[in-house]
Design a protein around this motif. Structure first.
Motif, PDB file in Angstrom:
ATOM      1  N   ASP A  42      -5.811   4.139  -0.681  1.00 61.26           N
ATOM      2  CA  ASP A  42      -6.163   5.537  -0.435  1.00 61.26           C
ATOM      3  C   ASP A  42      -7.665   5.769  -0.520  1.00 61.26           C
ATOM      4  O   ASP A  42      -8.254   6.427   0.342  1.00 61.26           O
ATOM      5  CB  ASP A  42      -5.447   6.464  -1.418  1.00 61.26           C
ATOM      6  CG  ASP A  42      -3.984   6.668  -1.067  1.00 61.26           C
ATOM      7  OD1 ASP A  42      -3.595   6.281   0.051  1.00 61.26           O
ATOM      8  OD2 ASP A  42      -3.244   7.208  -1.906  1.00 61.26           O
ATOM      9  N   ASN A  43      -8.289   5.242  -1.556  1.00 64.36           N
ATOM     10  CA  ASN A  43      -9.733   5.448  -1.719  1.00 64.36           C
ATOM     11  C   ASN A  43     -10.524   4.766  -0.612  1.00 64.36           C
ATOM     12  O   ASN A  43     -11.529   5.294  -0.144  1.00 64.36           O
ATOM     13  CB  ASN A  43     -10.193   4.939  -3.084  1.00 64.36           C
ATOM     14  CG  ASN A  43      -9.658   5.804  -4.206  1.00 64.36           C
ATOM     15  OD1 ASN A  43      -9.357   6.964  -3.999  1.00 64.36           O
ATOM     16  ND2 ASN A  43      -9.528   5.226  -5.381  1.00 64.36           N
TER      17      ASN A  43
ATOM     18  N   ASP B 205       0.825  -1.202   0.000  1.00 61.81           N
ATOM     19  CA  ASP B 205       0.000   0.000   0.000  1.00 61.81           C
ATOM     20  C   ASP B 205       0.861   1.255   0.000  1.00 61.81           C
ATOM     21  O   ASP B 205       0.552   2.225  -0.688  1.00 61.81           O
ATOM     22  CB  ASP B 205      -0.923   0.020   1.210  1.00 61.81           C
ATOM     23  CG  ASP B 205      -1.776   1.270   1.233  1.00 61.81           C
ATOM     24  OD1 ASP B 205      -2.409   1.556   0.199  1.00 61.81           O
ATOM     25  OD2 ASP B 205      -1.801   1.950   2.265  1.00 61.81           O
ATOM     26  N   TYR B 206       1.959   1.258   0.734  1.00 61.46           N
ATOM     27  CA  TYR B 206       2.827   2.423   0.792  1.00 61.46           C
ATOM     28  C   TYR B 206       3.421   2.728  -0.580  1.00 61.46           C
ATOM     29  O   TYR B 206       3.519   3.878  -0.985  1.00 61.46           O
ATOM     30  CB  TYR B 206       3.940   2.194   1.818  1.00 61.46           C
ATOM     31  CG  TYR B 206       4.920   3.333   1.895  1.00 61.46           C
ATOM     32  CD1 TYR B 206       4.575   4.521   2.519  1.00 61.46           C
ATOM     33  CD2 TYR B 206       6.188   3.226   1.335  1.00 61.46           C
ATOM     34  CE1 TYR B 206       5.470   5.573   2.595  1.00 61.46           C
ATOM     35  CE2 TYR B 206       7.092   4.273   1.398  1.00 61.46           C
ATOM     36  CZ  TYR B 206       6.720   5.443   2.028  1.00 61.46           C
ATOM     37  OH  TYR B 206       7.606   6.483   2.083  1.00 61.46           O
TER      38      TYR B 206
ATOM     39  N   ASN C 224      -0.163   2.841  -3.198  1.00 63.88           N
ATOM     40  CA  ASN C 224      -1.330   3.635  -2.767  1.00 63.88           C
ATOM     41  C   ASN C 224      -2.665   3.017  -3.181  1.00 63.88           C
ATOM     42  O   ASN C 224      -3.583   3.711  -3.585  1.00 63.88           O
ATOM     43  CB  ASN C 224      -1.230   5.069  -3.293  1.00 63.88           C
ATOM     44  CG  ASN C 224      -0.025   5.784  -2.750  1.00 63.88           C
ATOM     45  OD1 ASN C 224       0.350   5.594  -1.602  1.00 63.88           O
ATOM     46  ND2 ASN C 224       0.600   6.588  -3.574  1.00 63.88           N
TER      47      ASN C 224
ATOM     48  N   LEU D 275     -10.244   6.964   2.435  1.00 64.95           N
ATOM     49  CA  LEU D 275     -11.121   8.133   2.337  1.00 64.95           C
ATOM     50  C   LEU D 275     -12.573   7.752   2.606  1.00 64.95           C
ATOM     51  O   LEU D 275     -13.293   8.474   3.307  1.00 64.95           O
ATOM     52  CB  LEU D 275     -10.991   8.765   0.954  1.00 64.95           C
ATOM     53  CG  LEU D 275      -9.674   9.480   0.668  1.00 64.95           C
ATOM     54  CD1 LEU D 275      -9.592   9.908  -0.797  1.00 64.95           C
ATOM     55  CD2 LEU D 275      -9.517  10.673   1.577  1.00 64.95           C
TER      56      LEU D 275
END
Length: 84
Positions: A43-44, A36-37, A40, A47
Motif C-alpha cells: 500500500d505504501n 499483498d491482497y 497489504n 501511494l
C-alpha cells in the motif's frame, strides 16, 4: 558463485525455454498479488508511486485538456446563429 546465483543466471539465458520463463513469472506474480491482497504490504509503495506518476499523467492529459478548453465557447457570447 553460489548455486542460487547459477540458477538465477540460468533462468535469463537464451537457451531457457520461454514457456518455463512465463510459468515462473506468472506463478511469482500470483504469489506476490495474493500476499499483498491479504497483508497489504504494498500500500505504501503504491501511494508513493502514485505521487510520482500523477505529474506524468497531468502532462500526458495536457494536450487533450487544452484542445477541449480551447474549443469551448464562452458562456456569455452569442452563438453563430444569434447575430447582434
Amino acid at each position: 558463485m553460489s548455486g542460487r546465483e547459477l540458477k538465477i543466471k540460468a533462468l535469463f539465458q537464451k537457451k531457457t525455454p520461454i514457456v518455463i520463463k512465463l510459468v515462473i513469472f506468472a506463478v511469482g506474480s500470483i504469489v506476490l498479488m495474493t500476499v499483498d491482497y491479504r497483508q497489504n504490504h504494498l500500500d505504501n509503495i503504491g501511494l508513493a508511486l502514485s505521487v510520482v506518476v500523477y505529474p506524468v499523467q497531468l502532462m500526458v492529459d495536457l494536450p487533450l485538456n487544452v484542445a477541449s478548453w480551447s474549443s469551448e465557447k464562452p458562456a456569455n457570447s452569442p452563438g453563430p446563429d444569434q447575430g447582434k
